[in-house]
Each structure stands twice: as structure tokens, then as C-alpha cells.
Design a protein around this motif. Structure first.
Motif, PDB file in Angstrom:
ATOM      1  N   TYR A 105      -8.528  -1.050  -0.625  1.00 55.88           N
ATOM      2  CA  TYR A 105      -7.137  -1.351  -0.997  1.00 55.88           C
ATOM      3  C   TYR A 105      -6.674  -2.627  -0.302  1.00 55.88           C
ATOM      4  CZ  TYR A 105      -6.626   3.266  -3.099  1.00 55.88           C
ATOM      5  OH  TYR A 105      -6.762   4.365  -3.892  1.00 55.88           O
ATOM      6  N   ILE A 118     -10.050  -1.933  -7.963  1.00 52.37           N
ATOM      7  CA  ILE A 118      -9.176  -1.862  -6.781  1.00 52.37           C
ATOM      8  C   ILE A 118      -9.392  -3.076  -5.871  1.00 52.37           C
ATOM      9  CG2 ILE A 118      -8.821  -0.597  -4.603  1.00 52.37           C
ATOM     10  CD1 ILE A 118      -8.831   1.966  -6.239  1.00 52.37           C
ATOM     11  N   ARG A 140     -10.176   2.821   2.438  1.00 51.96           N
ATOM     12  CA  ARG A 140      -8.893   2.146   2.676  1.00 51.96           C
ATOM     13  C   ARG A 140      -9.082   0.641   2.714  1.00 51.96           C
ATOM     14  NH1 ARG A 140      -7.995   6.614   5.923  1.00 51.96           N
ATOM     15  NH2 ARG A 140      -8.616   5.532   7.816  1.00 51.96           N
ATOM     16  N   ALA A 178      -5.400  -5.851  -2.214  1.00 53.01           N
ATOM     17  CA  ALA A 178      -3.999  -6.240  -2.083  1.00 53.01           C
ATOM     18  C   ALA A 178      -3.874  -7.672  -1.594  1.00 53.01           C
ATOM     19  CB  ALA A 178      -3.275  -5.284  -1.130  1.00 53.01           C
ATOM     20  N   LEU A 194       0.837  -1.199   0.000  1.00 51.57           N
ATOM     21  CA  LEU A 194       0.000   0.000   0.000  1.00 51.57           C
ATOM     22  C   LEU A 194       0.873   1.250   0.000  1.00 51.57           C
ATOM     23  CD1 LEU A 194      -3.056   0.791   0.323  1.00 51.57           C
ATOM     24  CD2 LEU A 194      -2.516   1.163   2.719  1.00 51.57           C
ATOM     25  N   GLY A 241      -5.757  -3.501  -5.475  1.00 49.58           N
ATOM     26  CA  GLY A 241      -4.909  -2.939  -4.439  1.00 49.58           C
ATOM     27  C   GLY A 241      -4.203  -1.644  -4.760  1.00 49.58           C
ATOM     28  N   ARG A 242      -4.284  -1.222  -6.022  1.00 47.92           N
ATOM     29  CA  ARG A 242      -3.576   0.008  -6.392  1.00 47.92           C
ATOM     30  C   ARG A 242      -4.406   0.844  -7.339  1.00 47.92           C
ATOM     31  NH1 ARG A 242       2.354  -0.992  -8.545  1.00 47.92           N
ATOM     32  NH2 ARG A 242       1.962   1.132  -9.205  1.00 47.92           N
ATOM     33  N   SER A 264      -6.077   5.201  -8.180  1.00 45.95           N
ATOM     34  CA  SER A 264      -6.745   6.346  -7.577  1.00 45.95           C
ATOM     35  C   SER A 264      -7.831   6.855  -8.509  1.00 45.95           C
ATOM     36  CB  SER A 264      -5.730   7.472  -7.323  1.00 45.95           C
ATOM     37  OG  SER A 264      -5.341   8.031  -8.566  1.00 45.95           O
ATOM     38  N   HIS A 280     -10.239   7.664  -0.737  1.00 46.55           N
ATOM     39  CA  HIS A 280      -8.934   8.021  -0.197  1.00 46.55           C
ATOM     40  C   HIS A 280      -8.971   8.524   1.233  1.00 46.55           C
ATOM     41  CE1 HIS A 280      -7.349   7.325  -4.148  1.00 46.55           C
ATOM     42  NE2 HIS A 280      -8.169   8.217  -4.670  1.00 46.55           N
TER      43      HIS A 280
END
Lengths: 333, 345
Positions: A194, A64, A191, A198, A4, A265-266, A268, A185
Motif C-alpha cells: 500500500y 495496489i 502493508r 500510495a 491509507l 494504494g487502495r 482489498s 492485510h
């Protein structure tokens, strides 16, 4: 956690690159044609990717968490058909719009239930519902088109925010983008997306409600596609079963180009939004100088591949360099 | 992957898995018979020579594409670019025929094959060496190859009337009562079925898709195998492009658009897992045939054309749901009674 952190560290770089590319596209368009950088043209141009912008927002969230929704454009078409059929049958417009949202939510719910309750891969599920929802749109409308919507509503699609040249759907998309960015975000829920993307197993063991979260995201994707359907219907003043056929690939291309990892996991919201604008601007710039769709199609494909390939190659070169002076750091799983 | 995951367990217990897969294929064949006989009972014309021939011709190209897609899906990848490969290959082989009307048909087939292999190798390089996820790479090349087609075609069209008659006769003609295309596709399916089922190289696709780490430890070159898989998928799609031209005669820049989803749907209905390592070409072929028969049955039963897509989508969802339930039950069986398989280690 490490993933992260490094993900967050890497992100601004790609977003900066996208901003630079957007500026280049704007300037390049201006060089190609004097008519490009006029407010009128940009207003017209941006209106064209309203639906892609809207659907890219929820697609970002889904990718995500390492899922995908290929059925978005079909939900758009189905909701457009529902709206049209009900309006033609004399249902008051606000109710018809509400019905479109209900149908979009239910379509998203079905996707979500099949993915989370049965544990099916979302790629396969949404290929199925892509056909199913598009088919239902055709069942409702056949090859008929319903037009003649009241002007008050088509104004919403065609019009600009009073006093500016900003198309109303783009203004709406921007507000929703800011909202989505804040949720993603700046909230624990965001959160957690993510964390799920991930490492889903770790996320589950740390108490996150993975299934419920994914179900919610699929419903949100359905609702957003319904909104895109309403926007599309009023923007073109036409409800047809084949509205926005094939748009799903454009949405996914934008999200991936925006730096959202297909493995989850990544990514925006701002990256995805910038990518929507970048593709749209290049599209518009090339169209205005009569470079036909062929080059645009190639450019979109190359951008998409390059956005993943180039960072990969850079990372490999860096890794090769680091191997020469090893550090006592554990390899991430 | 967790230890309870069915996929990594499966390859060590071929007995039970094979039996289950066979049961699944038997189920598909049963469903196929049910739909066919049921439709024929309502409208006997469904089994008329003409409509059966049309059905097989229509399924042939999808079934051929499913061969390549299955190889890629087995490796836990996906190839979305096949429809664009079909389009470019159909158009370029058509142009070649118009430029050289006397060209023998095998040369056209070889041309398509090579052209497809080149495009497949682009996908292979991106995925195997560039480490670009297959979904991204092939979505990108879907655009690039289609864009190249638009640029080459430039608004033009290939007309059947300009193609040599021999080529069109090949596309619609028959040998010993079996349409040529069907014969060719069945031969290819049998060849690749044998390759995937019994040859070392073919088995490596399964190994790679079920457990890539284990495959590496077993000495399989993942990059080379991935590369080969994408080249094969591209070559098959290139060949399918030539057959597409032979079948339809008239093609424009949009030829083959959207085929990729039909092909993936057919593979998945046929039991090829999108999670890699599971499935057979026999099943995938039956899946393609089942989707084709369903479509054709709806036409025969005079269901409005608009219902077809919805029903096919529902069928796909049904098939993958059943597949998952079967897989879950298998996993439970394996956990509950490991000795019954006779191979616990």
C-alpha cells in the motif's frame, strides 16, 4: 498514511455494497429461473470463473503497487501449451506441470525485469509480452490441440471436493485467496505494498525495496497464471495455443470493480474476490434465462464504470458540502 | 514528479529533444529500409506491386487509428475502446448501405465519423468530467460498445455481396496508382500532424501530458482539452470502421476485436510515450508501417504464421526498451551539461 487510513475507512463500504450486489445477483437469478439456485448449477457456474479468480489475486497485489499485468492470459496459454507439448512428448505429468510453473515464473520474471530494471511502464511492457507469450504458445502448438490427459488429472479440473459440490479449482482459489488476504492485510510486506502504491518516492525514501517487491509480484503473477493454465488445461481437458484468449480484460475488470484503485494504494483481496463472484453470477444468471452475452457484456462494462464513477460523484458532492464549512486540514498531496 | 524526471524537462528544451526524436524516427526509417530491402533480397516478390499494395491497405486502418490513439496517449490517457467503436461503426454503416444502396460514400464516412464522435464523447465525459481513470473508463466502454454491437447485430452479418459495388470499389480501388484508403489516411495523418505540431490546440495535448499542473497554470482548460481528445479519437475510430467495411466487405459482431493493442503497440514502437507528452504522428505512422512490414516480411519469407505474433511482441519490447534507454541518456545529458542546450530556464 492519511490516504491509507481513509482508504481503509472507505473499503468496508464498497465491500458491503459488493456483498449486497452478490446477494441481489443470487436472488435475481433465483427469480429468473428455478434452476438457478440449485447446488448443481452454482457448482457448475462457479467452476467457470476459477482461472479469473486465481489471476485476480495477484493482479490485485500488482494494481495496489500501481502496476498492471496484461500478459496473464497469454502466460496461461503459454503454460497450457508447454504442459500439453511435454505431455504429448511422453514427459511424466508431474514434470510437465513443474515445467509449466517454471515457464510461468520466467515469463513473470521477464515482465518484472523490464519494468523494474529498465523502468518501463508495465502497461506497455505487458502489451508486448501479451503478444510475445501468446505467440510462443502458437509456436509450440500451432493450431493443434492436445487432449487425452489422464483422468486422474482431469478429475482435478472437473471434480468437486469430495462430499461437497464445491469445484476443486474454486476450493483451491479460495485457499489461495485467504492466503493472499493474510499476506496483504496482516503482514509488513502486505502493508508495504500500500505504501509503494500510495507514494512510491516516499516508500523508497523510507527504506522499502520497491524494485525488489515489484519484481517479486510480477513473478508471483506469472506463477499464478501458470497455475491458472494448469487448471484450465485439465478443466477443459485440452491444451491449445489460444486457451483463455482475452481473459486479461475480465481479470482487470474484476479487480477494478472490486474497489482496487488503478492509481495504486487502495483495495482489498476480498473486494476483488467478491467482484469475480458478482460478474460470474450475473453471467450465469443471464445465461440461464437465455439473455445472451450481449447484455452481459454491457452490464460488465457499466458495473466497471459505475464502480469508479459513482464513488467519484459522491466524493465530489461531499467535497462541495465540506467547502461550505472549511476545516483546518491540510490537503493531501 | 521529481525534478530529474525527463518528461517535464523536455518541453523547455525543444532543440535537443526534437533532435533526439528525429534521430529516433531516423532509426525507425533505417530499420524499415533494412527489413524491406533484406526481405526483398531474399524474395523479390516482396516488392511486387500486388504485395506492396496489400501491405499498405492493411496498414492504412491501423495507421488511421494510431492518429486518435496518439492524441489520447499524449495526454497521458489511453483509449482501449477504439476496437469496439470500429466494430459498431463498420456494422451500422454497412446496414445503412444495405437500407440505402444509393447513398454517396462521403455520407457513409460522415456517418461513421459522427457515430464515433458520439462514442468518443462518452469516454470524454467519463474521463474529463467524471474523473474516471481513462484505463477504467475505456475498458468499460470497450465492453459496453461491443455489447451494443452484439445486440444490434444479433448474430447477423454484413456480406460484401449486399453492399453497393461502388463502395467496395472505393475500398479496394486506387487513384493515380495509390490505393484510395492509403491516400485518405495519409491526408488525415498530414492534417493531424500539422495540427499537433503547429497549432495551439494541438500543442496543448503535449502540454497537458507533460505537466498537467503547469498546463492549468498556463491557462489550458484541461477538461475541455481532454474531452476534445477523446471525441477526436472516437471520431477517427468511427471513420476507420467505415473504411474497415470498405476494405473487407464482410463484417460480423466481432469486427475489429483486439485492434486496440495493435494500435497502442504501433504508437509505442513509433516513439509515442505511454507516460504522456512525447511523440509525433510521423513516428507513430512509421511504427504502424514497421509492424505491418515485419508481419508481411514474415509471410513472404514463409515463416510459419505462428511466429508472427511472437516476433511482433519481441519487436515491441525491443522498441520500448531502446526508447527508455535513449530517454535516460537524454536526462543524464540534460543534468550533466545544462548550458549546452542554451536554455537552462
Amino acid at each position: 498514511m492519511k490516504a491509507l487510513m481513509s482508504g481503509l475507512r472507505n473499503l468496508p463500504g464498497w465491500e458491503t455494497t459488493l456483498v449486497v450486489l452478490v446477494v441481489v445477483a443470487l436472488l435475481g437469478g433465483g427469480l429468473l429461473s428455478g434452476d438457478f439456485l440449485t447446488g448443481q448449477n452454482l457448482s457448475f457456474l462457479t467452476a467457470n470463473f476459477s482461472e479469473t479468480l486465481l489471476m485476480a489475486l495477484t493482479m490485485t497485489l500488482l494494481v495496489i503497487v500501481a502496476e498492471i499485468d496484461l500478459s496473464v492470459a497469454s502466460i496461461l496459454g503459454l503454460c497450457s501449451a508447454v504442459l500439453g507439448v511435454l505431455f504429448a512428448a511422453g514427459v511424466p505429468m508431474p514434470l510437465a506441470i513443474l515445467a509449466a510453473f517454471v515457464v510461468g515464473g520466467l515469463a513473470g520474471l521477464l515482465n518484472g525485469v523490464l519494468v523494474t530494471r529498465l523502468g518501463l511502464p508495465s502497461l506497455a511492457v505487458t502489451i508486448g509480452t501479451l503478444a510475445l507469450y501468446r505467440g510462443l504458445a502458437f509456436v509450440l502448438l500451432g493450431d493443434r490441440a492436445i487432449a487425452d490427459f489422464p483422468q486422474a488429472y482431469t478429475n482435478f479440473g472437473f471434480g468437486t471436493v469430495p462430499g461437497t459440490l464445491i469445484p476443486i479449482p474454486i476450493a483451491l482459489g479460495t485457499v489461495l485467496a485467504i492466503l493472499t488476504a493474510v499476506i496483504l492485510h496482516a503482514t509488513p510486506f502486505g502493508r508495504s505494498l500500500y505504501a509503494i502504491g500510495a507514494n512510491e518516492v516516499a516508500a523508497r525514501f523510507s527504506g522499502l525495496r520497491v524494485e525488489r517487491t515489484k519484481l517479486l509480484l510480477f513473478v508471483m503473477s506469472g506463477l499464478m497464471s501458470a497455475l491458472a493454465g494448469v487448471v484450465y488445461t485439465f478443466r477443459f481437458a485440452s491444451a491449445r495455443g489460444d486457451n483463455a484468449t482475452g481473459f486479461e480484460l475480465g481479470v482487470i475488470a474484476a479487480v477494478l470493480l472490486g474497489g482496487v484503485s488503478i492509481f495504486g494504494g487502495r483495495g482489498s483481496v476480498i473486494g476483488a474476490v467478491l467482484a469475480v463472484f458478482l460478474i460470474g453470477l450475473i453471467n450465469g444468471a443471464l445465461t440461464i434465462v437465455d439473455v445472451s452475452n450481449e447484455i452481459l457484456t454491457i452490464v460488465t462494462g457499466l458495473l466497471l464504470i459505475g464502480s469508479v464513477l459513482v464513488p467519484n460523484l459522491v466524493a465530489r458532492v461531499q467535497a462541495a458540502r465540506q467547502r461550505r464549512r472549511p476545516r483546518g486540514e491540510a490537503v493531501s498531496p | 514528479m521529481t525534478r530529474s524526471d525527463p518528461a517535464p524537462v523536455a518541453p523547455t528544451t525543444p532543440g535537443l529533444l526534437t533532435r533526439l526524436l528525429r534521430a529516433r524516427e531516423a532509426g525507425l526509417v533505417g530499420l524499415l529500409l533494412l527489413v524491406t530491402l533484406g526481405t526483398a533480397a531474399i524474395n523479390p516478390l516482396f516488392l511486387g506491386a500486388g504485395s506492396v499494395r496489400d501491405l499498405f491497405l492493411n496498414v492504412a486502418i491501423i495507421a488511421l487509428l494510431v492518429v486518435g490513439e496518439t492524441i489520447v496517449l499524449l495526454m497521458k490517457h489511453v483509449d482501449l475502446s477504439i476496437s469496439s467503436v470500429v466494430g459498431l461503426s463498420a456494422f451500422l454503416s454497412g446496414s445503412l448501405f444495405i437500407a440505402h444502396p444509393g447513398m454517396p460514400i462521403p455520407v457513409a464516412l460522415l456517418f461513421g465519423l459522427l457515430l464515433g464522435a458520439v462514442m468518443g464523447s462518452v469516454n470524454g465525459l467519463l474521463v474529463a468530467y467524471g474523473r474516471v481513470p481513462a484505463l477504467v473508463a475505456t475498458l468499460g466502454t470497450l465492453y459496453v460498445f461491443r455489447g451494443i454491437t452484439y445486440a444490434v447485430v444479433h448474430g447477423g452479418q454484413i456480406y460484401a455481396s449486399k453492399l453497393p459495388a461502388g463502395f467496395l470499389t472505393f475500398g479496394t480501388g486506387s487513384t493515380l496508382g495509390v490505393p484510395n484508403l492509403v491516400l485518405l489516411v495519409v491526408l488525415i495523418m498530414i492534417g493531424f500532424g500539422f495540427y499537433l505540431g503547429s497549432w495551439r490546440g494541438g500543442r496543448e495535448y503535449y502540454a497537458l501530458g507533460s505537466n498537467a499542473e503547469a498546463a492549468v497554470l498556463a491557462g489550458i482548460s484541461v477538461t475541455r482539452r481532454t474531452m476534445t481528445g477523446f471525441v477526436l479519437s472516437g471520431a477517427i475510430a468511427g471513420l476507420a470502421g467505415v473504411l474497415y467495411l470498405a476494405r473487407f466487405g464482410t463484417v460480423d459482431a466481432t469486427a475489429g476485436t483486439g485492434l486496440e493493442l495493435q494500435v497502442i503497440a504501433a504508437a509505442v514502437v513509433g516513439g509515442v510515450s505511454i507516460g504522456g507528452g512525447v511523440g509525433t504522428l510521423f513516428g507513430a505512422g512509421i511504427g504502424a508501417l514497421l509492424l505491418g512490414v515485419m508481419g508481411s516480411a514474415l509471410v513472404t519469407l514463409r515463416a510459419p504464421g505462428f511466429y508472427q505474433q511472437a516476433i511482433q511482441g519481441a519487436l515491441l519490447l525491443g522498441a520500448i526498451s531502446v526508447d527508455m534507454l535513449v530517454a535516460k541518456r537524454t536526462a543524464k545529458h540534460l543534468q550533466a551539461a545544462p548550458d549546452h542546450t542554451g536554455r537552462t530556464k
